[in-house]
Scaffold this motif. Structure first.
Motif, short mmCIF file in Angstrom:
data_model
loop_
_atom_site.label_atom_id
_atom_site.label_comp_id
_atom_site.label_asym_id
_atom_site.label_seq_id
_atom_site.Cartn_x
_atom_site.Cartn_y
_atom_site.Cartn_z
N UNK A 184 4.52 -2.28 7.13
CA UNK A 184 4.90 -1.72 8.42
C UNK A 184 5.57 -2.77 9.29
N UNK A 185 6.74 -2.42 9.83
CA UNK A 185 7.49 -3.36 10.67
C UNK A 185 7.11 -3.27 12.14
N UNK A 186 6.54 -2.17 12.54
CA UNK A 186 6.15 -2.02 13.95
C UNK A 186 4.99 -1.04 14.05
N UNK A 187 4.38 -1.01 15.24
CA UNK A 187 3.21 -0.17 15.43
C UNK A 187 3.52 1.08 16.24
N UNK A 188 4.77 1.28 16.61
CA UNK A 188 5.11 2.52 17.29
C UNK A 188 5.19 3.66 16.27
N UNK A 189 4.49 4.74 16.54
CA UNK A 189 4.45 5.87 15.61
C UNK A 189 3.98 7.10 16.37
N UNK A 190 4.23 8.30 15.84
CA UNK A 190 3.73 9.51 16.48
C UNK A 190 2.21 9.51 16.57
N UNK A 191 1.67 10.23 17.55
CA UNK A 191 0.23 10.27 17.79
C UNK A 191 -0.59 10.64 16.57
N UNK A 192 -0.28 11.74 15.88
CA UNK A 192 -1.09 12.11 14.70
C UNK A 192 -1.09 11.04 13.63
N UNK A 193 0.05 10.37 13.45
CA UNK A 193 0.13 9.31 12.44
C UNK A 193 -0.77 8.15 12.82
N UNK A 194 -0.80 7.81 14.13
CA UNK A 194 -1.67 6.72 14.59
C UNK A 194 -3.14 7.08 14.42
N UNK A 195 -3.48 8.34 14.73
CA UNK A 195 -4.88 8.79 14.56
C UNK A 195 -5.28 8.70 13.10
N UNK A 196 -4.40 9.14 12.21
CA UNK A 196 -4.72 9.10 10.80
C UNK A 196 -4.91 7.67 10.32
N UNK A 197 -4.07 6.77 10.80
CA UNK A 197 -4.18 5.37 10.41
C UNK A 197 -5.50 4.78 10.87
N UNK A 198 -5.88 5.02 12.12
CA UNK A 198 -7.14 4.47 12.65
C UNK A 198 -8.34 5.06 11.93
#
Length: 601
Positions: free
Chosen positions: A123-137
């Motif tokens: 991953x080059x950056x941490x900006x992502x759509x909300x659902x994608x961030x929730x899934x990652x966490x």
């Protein structure tokens, strides 16, 4: 933490911890990609395709999701009785421990976790759509949450021969450490939520998903609810049994619970496993940071967007990552997995210096039929300066990802066009309140739209009280002509039903006029911002509109060109034929005058 010891007298009032019943191990589950279509090429090619990261992620994720679902179903049996719960466990354990499914599950967990760490590193950056961030966490949180469950059940069974029945592990939770019971209940929600997000992002690219989504959502919501309720009911049953003299001692002897020294081993394994997981994640993040710093010292690649916006990125960064990192809105339904094609861009400058598409990207591009200068932004990693134009609006949805791209970029196709208009609606509207006018129009548009779609056409637009529909955009001209005639017949029948329904609300029945013509037209996605849709322009569209106006002069419900009848293979000679002069055309146009379109064959 480890469960109670075989030695009841030496077990303290509160153990260091205990394991939840049957809580499944669910490692990081990233968005699930689709398998490729029918296998082509050599056996080696097919194996390489299956062995790609996205297909391994899909296969491993599906296996783990199936394990989770069966585990939750087993838990839900606790709503019936503890005996039924234990009987279900025998089937569950027999499948996952007594067949090759067990080793396969362990391999899938390892693969899924490894791919998760690899995705974090890339991953080059941490900006992502909300659902994608929730899934990652959620994915990062799952392994440490479930270490205690794996050690207390499967590992305890393998290492010390303990029969980890539900009564045994529920005793450890509900009697010895209720806090761990809450932790495992939370883990259930986290694991299932993570899996459902991944399944949603995979399935929403399927054409049938929209129809069944409400039912799948209900199932996804009710399954963990019933599972937790079964867990609670069974836990209360075990807590009540624990108050009976001799029950606890008999249970611990029956399951061959581990001794205190065995518990110490499990505690040590738990601590070192947690340390190992934390160390691996820290190493991945550190390696990612080192790579980022090294790349920042190298030359930067220029990416220019429409409107003169220009950004500089490190080599190896995808165009989609560049857009996200710099706050540029960019469509990506699948989250950058090269599945949906919604992130595609046209390379206006620098196309010659780009690396060729990967096999995964090539299959998607071939599927939607794009020219060589169109690439997927999520897979395009330029090493030299380029200029790109995103081809879909930022709010593009799954439907755009499923649609072939040729029509959206603009091409000439032979299609059938239908125009329809309500006769004398202005007079009706003047005698009605605005609310009543909107009500009548919405009912009319719904009835006509359903008739058009059922015939296989697409509603292009509503213009006042008029309708424009296209047929044959995704099929052949012959099919489009037949669909247009079927739609006209269906619209006439729907209008009769609507007039019966609105008889008390209208001073007179609604009447419509329709015109249909077929011929070449430029079809493409046109508009601006959110007002973008696939439409058609050209002489064929104008002619169809004028035939609709001509129907008023003849007092007929439909005027259809002879070309439509010929292309559809339908005999309309039973109706009046005319050669009408159409503004914009040099020669008269042969048409059929149909008084009632509902009588069409």
């Amino acid at each position: 933490m480890p469960p109670p010891s075989l030695r009841p007298a030496s077990v303290p009032d509160r153990l260091p911890g205990a394991f939840a019943t049957g809580r499944p191990l669910m490692l990081r589950h990233s968005r699930l990609p689709t398998f490729p279509g029918p296998a082509t090429g050599t056996t080696g090619d097919r194996l390489r395709r299956f062995g790609s990261a996205r297909n391994l992620r899909l296969a491993s994720g599906l296996v783990i999701s199936f394990f989770v679902a069966t585990h939750l179903v087993n838990h839900a049996l606790g709503l019936v009785s503890l005996e039924v719960l234990e009987a279900g466990r025998e089937v569950f354990v027999g499948f996952w421990r007594g067949t090759p499914a067990g080793p396969i599950l362990v391999a899938c967990m390892a693969v899924h976790l490894g791919l998760a760490y690899h995705a974090i590193y890339r991953r080059r950056g941490w900006r992502m759509p909300g659902p994608e961030a929730v899934q990652l966490l959620l994915g990062i949180a799952i392994p440490p949450l479930l270490v205690i469950h794996v050690l207390g059940t499967a590992a305890n069974h393998r290492m010390f021969g303990t029969d980890d029945t539900y009564a045994y592990v529920l005793l450890a939770l509900w009697v010895h450490d209720p806090a761990v019971a809450l932790r495992q209940a939370a883990a259930t929600v986290i694991v299932w939520g993570h899996a459902c997000i991944g399944l949603h992002y995979w399935l929403r690219l399927k054409s049938w998903y929209a129809r069944v989504r409400p039912y799948l959502f209900a199932a996804a919501l009710l399954l963990p609810v019933f599972s937790l309720l079964g867990f609670v009911f069974a836990g209360r049953t075990v807590a009540a049994l624990n108050d009976e003299p001799g029950w606890r001692e008999a249970l611990l002897a029956e399951v061959d619970a581990p001794a205190l020294e065995d518990l110490a081993i499990l505690l040590t394994v738990e601590r070192w496993t947690l340390v190992g997981l934390a160390a691996v994640l820290a190493l991945v993040l550190a390696a990612r940071e080192v790579r980022h710093r090294l790349e920042s010292r190298r030359h930067r690649v220029r990416v220019r967007y429409p409107g003169g916006r220009e950004v500089r990125i490190a080599p190896g960064t995808s165009v989609l990552e560049a857009s996200r990192a710099n706050g540029i809105a960019h469509a990506s339904v699948c989250g950058g997995r090269s599945r949906c094609s919604t992130c595609r861009v046209r390379v206006d400058e620098g196309h010659e210096a780009l690396p060729p598409p990967s096999p995964e990207e090539r299959r998607v591009l071939d599927r939607i039929g794009v020219p060589p200068d169109v690439r997927l932004a999520c897979q395009l990693r330029p090493s030299a300066g380029i200029s790109v134009t995103p081809l879909l609006p930022p709010n593009a949805g799954p439907a755009e990802g499923l649609r072939a791209a040729a029509a959206m970029q603009g091409e000439e196709r032979t299609i059938a066009v239908l125009f329809a208009d309500i006769r004398g609606f202005t007079g009706i509207a003047e005698a009605k309140l605005p609310y009543d006018v909107v009500f009548v129009l919405n009912r009319y548009f719904r009835s006509m739209g359903e008739a058009i779609e059922q015939a296989g056409g697409r509603v292009d637009k509503f213009i006042g009280d008029g309708i424009m529909a296209l047929f044959g955009v995704d099929t052949t001209p012959a099919a489009g002509a037949a669909q247009a005639l079927a739609a006209a017949k269906g619209m006439a029948e729907a209008l009769r039903a609507l007039n019966r329904l609105l008889e008390s609300d209208l001073p007179a029945p609604l009447r419509i006029g329709m015109g249909i013509h077929i011929g070449p037209a430029i079809v493409g996605e046109m508009g601006y911002a959110t007002a973008v849709s696939v439409t058609a322009i050209g002489d064929t569209v104008n002619t169809a509109s004028r035939l609709e106006s001509t129907s008023k002069e003849f007092g007929a419900q439909l005027v259809v060109s002879a070309e439509v009848a010929s292309e559809a293979g339908v005999d309309l000679t039973a109706w009046r034929g005319e050669a009408v002069a159409v503004r914009g055309r040099r020669e008269p146009l042969a048409v059929f005058i149909v008084g009632d379109a509902g009588e069409l064959p």
